[in-house]
Design a protein around this motif. Structure first.
Motif, PDB file in Angstrom:
ATOM      1  N   LEU A 334       0.846  -1.196   0.000  1.00  0.00           N
ATOM      2  CA  LEU A 334       0.000   0.000   0.000  1.00  0.00           C
ATOM      3  C   LEU A 334       0.879   1.243   0.000  1.00  0.00           C
ATOM      4  O   LEU A 334       1.755   1.399   0.851  1.00  0.00           O
ATOM      5  N   ARG A 335       0.619   2.127  -0.970  1.00  0.00           N
ATOM      6  CA  ARG A 335       1.397   3.364  -1.086  1.00  0.00           C
ATOM      7  C   ARG A 335       0.449   4.565  -1.096  1.00  0.00           C
ATOM      8  O   ARG A 335      -0.470   4.624  -1.903  1.00  0.00           O
ATOM      9  N   GLY A 336       0.706   5.515  -0.204  1.00  0.00           N
ATOM     10  CA  GLY A 336      -0.084   6.738  -0.178  1.00  0.00           C
ATOM     11  C   GLY A 336      -1.496   6.534   0.330  1.00  0.00           C
ATOM     12  O   GLY A 336      -1.801   5.559   1.033  1.00  0.00           O
ATOM     13  N   HIS A 337      -2.367   7.464  -0.037  1.00  0.00           N
ATOM     14  CA  HIS A 337      -3.748   7.456   0.459  1.00  0.00           C
ATOM     15  C   HIS A 337      -4.680   7.896  -0.665  1.00  0.00           C
ATOM     16  O   HIS A 337      -4.372   8.826  -1.419  1.00  0.00           O
ATOM     17  N   ALA A 338      -5.818   7.217  -0.773  1.00  0.00           N
ATOM     18  CA  ALA A 338      -6.814   7.540  -1.802  1.00  0.00           C
ATOM     19  C   ALA A 338      -8.169   7.780  -1.163  1.00  0.00           C
ATOM     20  O   ALA A 338      -8.538   7.129  -0.184  1.00  0.00           O
ATOM     21  N   ILE A 339      -8.913   8.721  -1.735  1.00  0.00           N
ATOM     22  CA  ILE A 339     -10.263   9.064  -1.258  1.00  0.00           C
ATOM     23  C   ILE A 339     -11.202   9.056  -2.452  1.00  0.00           C
ATOM     24  O   ILE A 339     -10.837   9.510  -3.545  1.00  0.00           O
ATOM     25  N   GLU A 340     -12.401   8.527  -2.247  1.00  0.00           N
ATOM     26  CA  GLU A 340     -13.432   8.564  -3.292  1.00  0.00           C
ATOM     27  C   GLU A 340     -14.662   9.286  -2.777  1.00  0.00           C
ATOM     28  O   GLU A 340     -15.154   8.997  -1.679  1.00  0.00           O
ATOM     29  N   LYS A 392     -17.871   8.902  -9.930  1.00  0.00           N
ATOM     30  CA  LYS A 392     -17.050   8.712  -8.733  1.00  0.00           C
ATOM     31  C   LYS A 392     -15.783   9.528  -8.949  1.00  0.00           C
ATOM     32  O   LYS A 392     -15.089   9.356  -9.948  1.00  0.00           O
ATOM     33  N   LEU A 393     -15.508  10.417  -8.011  1.00  0.00           N
ATOM     34  CA  LEU A 393     -14.299  11.234  -8.078  1.00  0.00           C
ATOM     35  C   LEU A 393     -13.289  10.657  -7.095  1.00  0.00           C
ATOM     36  O   LEU A 393     -13.564  10.547  -5.905  1.00  0.00           O
ATOM     37  N   ILE A 394     -12.122  10.256  -7.617  1.00  0.00           N
ATOM     38  CA  ILE A 394     -11.105   9.601  -6.798  1.00  0.00           C
ATOM     39  C   ILE A 394      -9.803  10.385  -6.895  1.00  0.00           C
ATOM     40  O   ILE A 394      -9.413  10.810  -7.980  1.00  0.00           O
TER      41      ILE A 394
END
Length: 603
Positions: A334-340, A392-394
């Motif tokens: 897992l690298r970094g962070h994602a938001i949807e 969906k905005l990611i």
């Protein structure tokens, strides 16, 4: 590998699968309803077939029609996306019988996980922790009361056995609320899943909704791709998801533990493809309970793709084709962070009322770390017949704080004219202290005054077509490379005095008349302080009052079904129902009169 895949779905998920197929060199087939004739997804496929008019049961849920299209087009496999037939075991079996590969788990796994009571039994046998409650259906309210009082305690959750996506889920905080919760969950179970049976669970008042993404192939390989935190929900339906969970919620040790739970659950049902183990996590006690398994690709799979670099849709297609996964567990980093953020056509300031309509100008945000999975374009329409999702905005960035800033920037860039969407809600929520602390934000989403603060500064102007322009339908017989096709053309009518000759030489149809202008149409009842009007467009599911009946302030008047959600309309004041304008089963438009309630005469 397959040479051609049919996608039995619509909107953004259909387009997502088309893109994966194109990158894999696989031809694609779209299906669409008459409502979606001008939608984006049929244009994105190599071939497209009209399944006909009417509700979803007549097209997107019509197994016979979809298999016929697969046969005609030569599709070797069918990808169901999510929703519609994605978790339908009879459809998976019908595909097998028709010699078409179902891109998903075997029907036995869908059956096992489709019944929440059976799933709880299987997970308990496999050593997977489940929320305390019943593993068998509860038949009556009386039985539910006895079990709740003697075995589980209040508050208690009443759940439809075949439920999911927030449907068939009701909570009874006290004994007085149990009957209503039981009947409501059973009614939704029957309506949405053709199964009225329910079961009981201990209700955890404010747990985190943490789920684990799993991938499995036909060679016994099962891996997990870490967790997603989907705790920001309204009406038990997700609106914001992130991966991984905030580091102060799920640490590496916990991630390994719940990842193993996900793998064990998948192995227990001989799973194949992409699936998700949904669970409830108590950060106070560090307990993790199995909630359900979604036997399909999830709406929020994108955030996991962003932090792992693994294309979940492609891996699911490869698994269905009999290939091994491209990854082993040690390859997953897992690298970094994602938001949807789910950009739905809903009005958060009006308690998330659905807000279908036509799109005017449309421009998606771009830039570093920004992804948009959309099913719309300028001129498109969000129909009340389907769910309210626009896109969906990611976003992805190095950590949660920076990803949040990037998301706010992307939301600012998003232009959607003509629709009320959740964009103002998302921007407001992401700038709260609650979000920054990683709270579930439950209190905010239940605070109607706070929700009102998320209203857009200026209400969007609806896109109105030229209602004076007439449209006409013409049918032609055409021949392409020796193959005959019946072609239907729908568009602006020809100018007065110009007559189009049909291909068969017959005279043009008479009558029809022009479409009335706006000013000529019959107007609705005038509004007023006593008039209750519909806040949304939908179908009148239930009418609970009669003309002449006395009602109290806050009493339930009717239930409107819109975009797969039940919306309760209550009396704004005490009085007598002097006029009742609605009937069960009939469609209703935004602003249409429901009832006139006048104050009772003083005695």
């Amino acid at each position: 590998m397959f040479s051609k895949i049919l996608v039995a779905n619509r909107g953004e998920i259909a387009i997502r699968v088309f893109r994966a197929c194109r990158e894999m060199g696989i031809a694609t087939v779209a299906v669409y309803s008459e409502t979606d004739r001008d939608a984006l997804h049929p244009k994105m496929a190599d071939e497209a077939y009209n399944l006909g008019d009417g509700p979803a049961a007549d097209n997107y849920l019509n197994i016979e029609k979809i298999l016929q299209v697969a046969k005609e087009s030569g599709a070797e496999a069918i990808h169901p996306g999510y929703g519609f037939l994605a978790e339908n075991a009879p459809f998976a079996r019908a595909c097998d019988e028709a010699g078409v590969v179902f891109i998903g788990p075997p029907a036995s796994a869908i059956d096992a996980m489709g019944s929440k009571t059976r799933a709880r039994e299987l997970m308990k046998e496999a050593g997977v922790p489940i929320v305390p409650g019943t593993t068998e259906a509860v038949d009556t309210v009386e039985d539910a009361m006895r079990i709740a009082k003697d075995e589980i305690g209040f508050p208690v959750a009443v759940k439809a056995s075949g439920g999911g996506g927030g449907k068939g889920f009701r909570v009874a905080l006290t004994e007085d609320e149990l009957q209503g919760a039981f009947e409501g969950a059973s009614r939704e179970g029957e309506k949405f899943f053709s199964d009225p049976t329910v079961y009981l669970e201990r209700y955890l008042p404010n747990p985190r909704h943490v789920e684990v993404q799993v991938l499995a192939d036909k060679h016994g390989n099962v891996i997990h791709l870490g967790e997603r935190d989907c705790s920001i929900q309204r009406r038990h339906q997700k609106v914001i998801e992130e991966a991984p969970a905030p580091e102060w919620v799920v640490d590496e040790e916990t991630r390994e533990r719940i990842g193993k739970i996900g793998v064990d659950a998948a192995k227990a049902v001989d799973y194949v493809g992409a699936g998700t183990i949904e669970g409830l996590f108590s950060s106070d006690t560090n307990e993790y309970f199995f909630l359900e398994m979604n036997t399909r690709v999830q709406v929020e799979h994108c955030v996991t793709e962003m932090v792992t670099g693994i294309d979940i849709v492609k891996q699911g297609i490869k698994a269905a084709a009999g290939e091994e996964l491209d990854y082993q567990q040690e390859d997953v980093v897992l690298r970094g962070h994602a938001i949807e953020c789910r950009i739905n056509a809903e009005n958060a300031a009006r308690n998330f009322a659905p807000a279908p309509g036509k799109v005017g100008s449309y421009k998606e945000p771009t830039g570093p770390g920004v992804r948009v999975d959309s099913g719309l374009e300028a001129g498109g329409e969000v129909s009340p017949m389907y769910d309210p999702m626009v896109s969906k905005l990611i976003v992805w960035d190095a950590d949660r704080e920076q990803a949040t800033k990037r998301m706010i920037r992307a939301l600012d860039e998003y232009l959607i004219e003509g629709l009320t969407t959740l964009i103002p809600f998302h921007k407001t929520l992401l700038q709260t202290e609650e979000w920054a602390k990683g709270d579930t934000c439950k209190e905010l989403l239940e605070d109607k005054e706070w929700l009102k603060s998320t209203a857009p500064a200026e209400a969007p102007k609806p896109v109105v077509e030229d209602e004076d322009e007439e449209t006409a339908e013409s049918k032609y017989l055409v021949e392409v490379s020796g193959k005959r096709f019946d072609v239907r053309v729908v568009g602006p009518a020809l100018s007065a005095g110009v007559v189009a000759a049909p291909a068969n030489g017959a005279a043009p149809a008479a009558g029809g008349g022009r479409k009335p202008k706006r000013g000529e149409r019959k107007g609705g009842a005038a509004g007023g302080p006593d008039l209750v009007e519909s806040p949304l467009q939908g179908n009148m599911w239930k009418v609970l009052v009669e003309q002449g009946q006395s009602v109290e302030e806050g009493q339930l008047i009717c239930i409107i079904e819109a975009m797969k959600m039940e919306n309760e309309i209550t009396a704004p004041k005490a009085g007598v129902v002097e006029e009742l304008h609605v009937k069960e089963g009939e469609p209703i438009q935004t602003g249409a009169p429901i009832a006139k309630i006048v104050a009772a005469a003083a005695e």
